[in-house]
Design a protein around this motif. Structure first.
Motif, PDB file in Angstrom:
ATOM      1  N   PRO A  34       3.076   7.917  -5.702  1.00  0.00           N
ATOM      2  CA  PRO A  34       4.011   8.087  -4.583  1.00  0.00           C
ATOM      3  C   PRO A  34       3.761   7.122  -3.439  1.00  0.00           C
ATOM      4  O   PRO A  34       4.702   6.717  -2.749  1.00  0.00           O
ATOM      5  CB  PRO A  34       3.781   9.537  -4.153  1.00  0.00           C
ATOM      6  N   GLU A  35       2.496   6.747  -3.220  1.00  0.00           N
ATOM      7  CA  GLU A  35       2.204   5.862  -2.086  1.00  0.00           C
ATOM      8  C   GLU A  35       0.912   5.109  -2.353  1.00  0.00           C
ATOM      9  O   GLU A  35      -0.067   5.659  -2.873  1.00  0.00           O
ATOM     10  CB  GLU A  35       2.056   6.674  -0.790  1.00  0.00           C
ATOM     11  N   VAL A  36       0.894   3.823  -1.988  1.00  0.00           N
ATOM     12  CA  VAL A  36      -0.302   3.003  -2.073  1.00  0.00           C
ATOM     13  C   VAL A  36      -0.325   2.081  -0.857  1.00  0.00           C
ATOM     14  O   VAL A  36       0.719   1.593  -0.409  1.00  0.00           O
ATOM     15  CB  VAL A  36      -0.334   2.188  -3.390  1.00  0.00           C
ATOM     16  N   GLN A  37      -1.491   1.872  -0.304  1.00  0.00           N
ATOM     17  CA  GLN A  37      -1.651   1.042   0.892  1.00  0.00           C
ATOM     18  C   GLN A  37      -2.835   0.100   0.702  1.00  0.00           C
ATOM     19  O   GLN A  37      -3.848   0.474   0.091  1.00  0.00           O
ATOM     20  CB  GLN A  37      -1.887   1.927   2.132  1.00  0.00           C
ATOM     21  N   LEU A  38      -2.712  -1.086   1.272  1.00  0.00           N
ATOM     22  CA  LEU A  38      -3.745  -2.114   1.157  1.00  0.00           C
ATOM     23  C   LEU A  38      -4.019  -2.688   2.544  1.00  0.00           C
ATOM     24  O   LEU A  38      -3.085  -2.972   3.292  1.00  0.00           O
ATOM     25  CB  LEU A  38      -3.283  -3.217   0.196  1.00  0.00           C
ATOM     26  N   ALA A  39      -5.291  -2.848   2.871  1.00  0.00           N
ATOM     27  CA  ALA A  39      -5.644  -3.378   4.196  1.00  0.00           C
ATOM     28  C   ALA A  39      -6.952  -4.145   4.108  1.00  0.00           C
ATOM     29  O   ALA A  39      -7.754  -3.956   3.173  1.00  0.00           O
ATOM     30  CB  ALA A  39      -5.752  -2.249   5.218  1.00  0.00           C
ATOM     31  N   PHE A  40      -7.171  -5.014   5.117  1.00  0.00           N
ATOM     32  CA  PHE A  40      -8.385  -5.828   5.208  1.00  0.00           C
ATOM     33  C   PHE A  40      -9.025  -5.606   6.576  1.00  0.00           C
ATOM     34  O   PHE A  40      -8.339  -5.581   7.601  1.00  0.00           O
ATOM     35  CB  PHE A  40      -8.055  -7.316   5.019  1.00  0.00           C
TER      36      PHE A  40
END
Length: 682
Positions: free
Chosen positions: A618-624
């Motif tokens: 349903p949801e995926v997030q990517l961050a640095f």
């Protein structure tokens, strides 16, 4: 009645009126200070978090915006460097005057200069949330097109305080807690349990030590608050501009009110020692109607006379007790009105319960300090028993209010072990349990003390010594007794009497055992105060979990990192398990980057199950995030590329060891964040 007697009575009445007026003035000051502290307490959510930005994080806008706007989950206070915007070369392009948008405390906006060129810009922000904790971070946006950027690391400031300042600030807050407990608890012990203790030097020193320590620690917190918020060094502690900025904040108002209350506390202590310490105690046993030679009328008359003699002290204790209670409540408000209790859920209930928790802690710990001192200065057994009963109710209040505060701060059982707040709370619970165990031992010593002191004071050897001395000095010699010999015997008798009194007061093995038990209890209490200070400096568990659930939050310690080769595609594999039962709850997140250097990087993200097949969620997030420079998290806007695949662009403005975080939500309730390190440009 004689003229001298009437004059004496009128003088006593005048003194009583003056004392009552002074107590009334003291109460008025306390009420005003209490209103000053609590007047600004409103509902909010503890520890503000950044909710949105304009321009959006990681976005590319066609033309230069006129300003950068940040929106938070709660109100924040701003300073001159709260929001800084840096161009690709690291030069500041903002006007240096951050402000709230339309007076809304939960926003921050800074205007930009005209004529900005294309490229990637870095926004570094720093503010103070309503619960008095500093927060900060950074993000990037681009004008026209993304570009390489080289930002001066010193200009990118996060929320982390200088190490020396943080240590000094935390120490000052711990001392303030301990000093308040000593001051309030010792005063309560004297008024409620042992009025005669006001005349004991050791008790007076405890009261003065608590007052001085609270005064000095409050001044230290006021001076260190500015450098603590802004991440500067100890050299800025005496910067008057920072002090003025602190006084404009809620915590500054609380500290100023505390200093005002300490002035009133000085007056209260002088009244406490002057009235209870110097007031003569009624003497003589209460008459027994069954005694021979005393009829009921005479016994009733003597009882009334004794009650009249004791009434001034009762009135004095009542007045001092009310003034001391108001003072303690006002002082406690300077903590609870500017900390976790003043924000979050159920603020109207949390504030009074937090004040009760603090007051119960002070009554227990400060009372223990006086108990240790009193056991060396003839503290009556009845007073020990009274404090033992009082301590039981104080512990009950501590347990009830502490249970509520724990529920309010944690929000879930998992936060007990998954957050720093929860782990510190477990340590505090363990320390309090140890204190209760030692307190149980102290109660056993108290029960033994009743019997031991009764045995020690029954037949005194001192009177026999006095009789023997008198007989030897003048028994057979009559009027021809040697005066020098009589004086020598009198001195010996005085020394023996003094030694007997000392043994009665502190030489009893039972008293020594009780004293040791209370000392251990007090030592553990100091550790409780240290942990309590650390708790107030940590975000509550429910807030920490909410922050971890936000885009780009790193929920765990980074795994072993991968070294990037510039110009080549780098692949990272991050196993994840949301704990759910759906087929997509467990698998591997594969992140690819190219060219793995500073500036824009093409990013691909794929999710596969245990069999290596792509899965949708349903949801995926990517961050640095770049922890060494307090930069980030910088989220990546992802575009769906098919089943279990997404793509986007990551702006990495600086070289260093970045933390790549992937947050996967497999259902409405199951979510996890996986992290891994990535070296860029090193």
């Amino acid at each position: 009645m004689t003229a001298d007697g009437a004059a004496t009575r009128r003088g006593a009445q005048v003194i009583t009126v003056v004392k009552r007026r002074r107590l009334g003035a003291l109460l008025a000051v306390l009420v005003a200070a209490l209103a000053l502290v609590l007047g600004g307490a409103t509902a909010a959510s503890a520890h503000a978090t950044l909710e949105s930005t304009d321009p959006a994080q990681g976005s590319v806008v066609p033309t230069a915006p006129a300003a950068v706007t940040l929106s938070f989950s709660e109100g924040v206070s701003l300073s001159a460097d709260s929001v800084r915007v840096l161009d690709p070369r690291g030069a500041a392009v903002d006007d240096g005057r951050p402000e709230h948008v339309d007076g809304k405390a939960a926003t921050a906006r800074v205007a930009l200069r005209q004529g900005l060129g294309n490229g990637t810009y870095t926004v570094a922000w720093r503010a103070v949330s309503e619960d008095s904790h500093p927060i900060g971070g950074a993000f990037t946006f681009s004008i026209g097109a993304a570009s390489d950027t080289s930002v001066n690391a010193a200009a990118v400031q996060g929320a982390k305080a200088d190490g020396a300042v943080s240590f000094a600030y935390g120490t000052a807050r711990t001392v303030a807690y301990g000093a308040f407990a000593l001051l309030a608890g010792a005063a309560a012990f004297v008024v409620v349990v042992w009025p005669a203790g006001a005349a004991v030097r050791g008790v007076q020193r405890l009261l003065m030590t608590g007052w001085v320590a609270l005064l000095l620690s409050t001044v230290a917190v006021l001076l260190l608050r500015g450098p603590y918020e802004r991440g500067t060094g100890l050299g800025q502690a005496f910067d008057l501009s920072l002090v003025r900025a602190t006084l404009d904040e809620r915590i500054g108002t609380a500290l100023a009110a505390r200093l005002l209350l300490l002035a009133a506390a000085g007056v209260f202590l002088s009244l406490l020692v002057g009235q209870l310490g110097l007031q003569p105690k009624p003497t003589g046993p209460a008459p027994d109607p069954d005694d021979a030679g005393i009829d009921e009328e005479e016994a009733e008359l003597r009882r009334l006379e004794r009650a009249a003699a004791e009434r001034p002290q009762r009135d004095t204790r009542l007045g001092l007790g009310l003034a001391g209670l108001a003072l303690a409540l006002a002082l406690s408000a300077t903590w609870v009105g500017a900390d976790h209790s003043s924000v979050g859920i159920q603020v109207p209930l949390a504030l009074p319960l937090a004040a009760l928790h603090l007051l119960a802690m002070a009554g227990w710990l400060g009372g223990l300090a006086v108990l240790v001192t009193g056991l060396r200065h003839g503290l009556p057994v009845a007073a020990v028993e009274r404090f033992s009963k009082l301590a039981f109710w104080l512990v009950a209040v501590l347990a009830g209010t502490g249970l509520y505060q724990s529920w309010r701060g944690l929000g879930s059982w998992g936060a007990l072990v998954d957050t720093e707040y929860g782990r510190l709370l477990l340590v505090k619970v363990g320390c309090v349990a140890a204190m209760l165990g030692v307190a149980w031992i102290s109660r056993a010593w108290t029960a033994r003390l009743r019997t031991a002191d009764a045995t020690a004071t029954a037949p005194a050897a001192v009177p026999a010594l006095a009789v023997a001395a008198g007989e030897e000095a003048g028994g057979d010699a009559g009027d021809d007794a040697d005066p020098e010999r009589a004086a020598q015997l009198a001195r010996q008798q005085a020394v023996r009497a003094k030694a007997h009194q000392r043994r009665t007061a502190e030489g009893s093995p039972v008293r020594a055992g009780l004293r040791r038990s209370v000392l251990v209890e007090t030592s553990v209490a100091v550790l409780v105060l240290v942990v309590t200070t650390m708790l107030t400096n940590s975000p509550p568990g429910r807030v920490a979990q909410a922050i971890a659930a936000q885009p780009g939050a790193a929920g765990a310690a980074p795994a072993a990192g991968a070294s990037a080769v510039p110009g080549r595609t780098q692949e990272l594999k991050l196993p994840y398990d949301t704990g759910g039962r759906t087929p997509n709850a467990k698998g591997t997140a594969v992140v690819t980057l190219n060219p793995v250097g500073t500036g824009p990087n093409a990013v691909g993200l794929k999710l596969t199950d245990a069999a290596g097949q792509p899965v949708d969620v349903p949801e995926v997030q990517l961050a640095f995030t770049l922890p060494d420079r307090d930069l980030g998290p910088l989220p990546v806007t992802l575009q769906a590329e098919g089943a279990g695949a997404w793509s986007g662009t990551a702006q990495l403005p600086l070289a260093g060891v970045w933390v790549v975080s992937v947050t996967v939500r497999s259902s409405d309730f199951d979510q996890v964040t996986a992290t891994q390190q990535l070296k860029v440009g090193q």
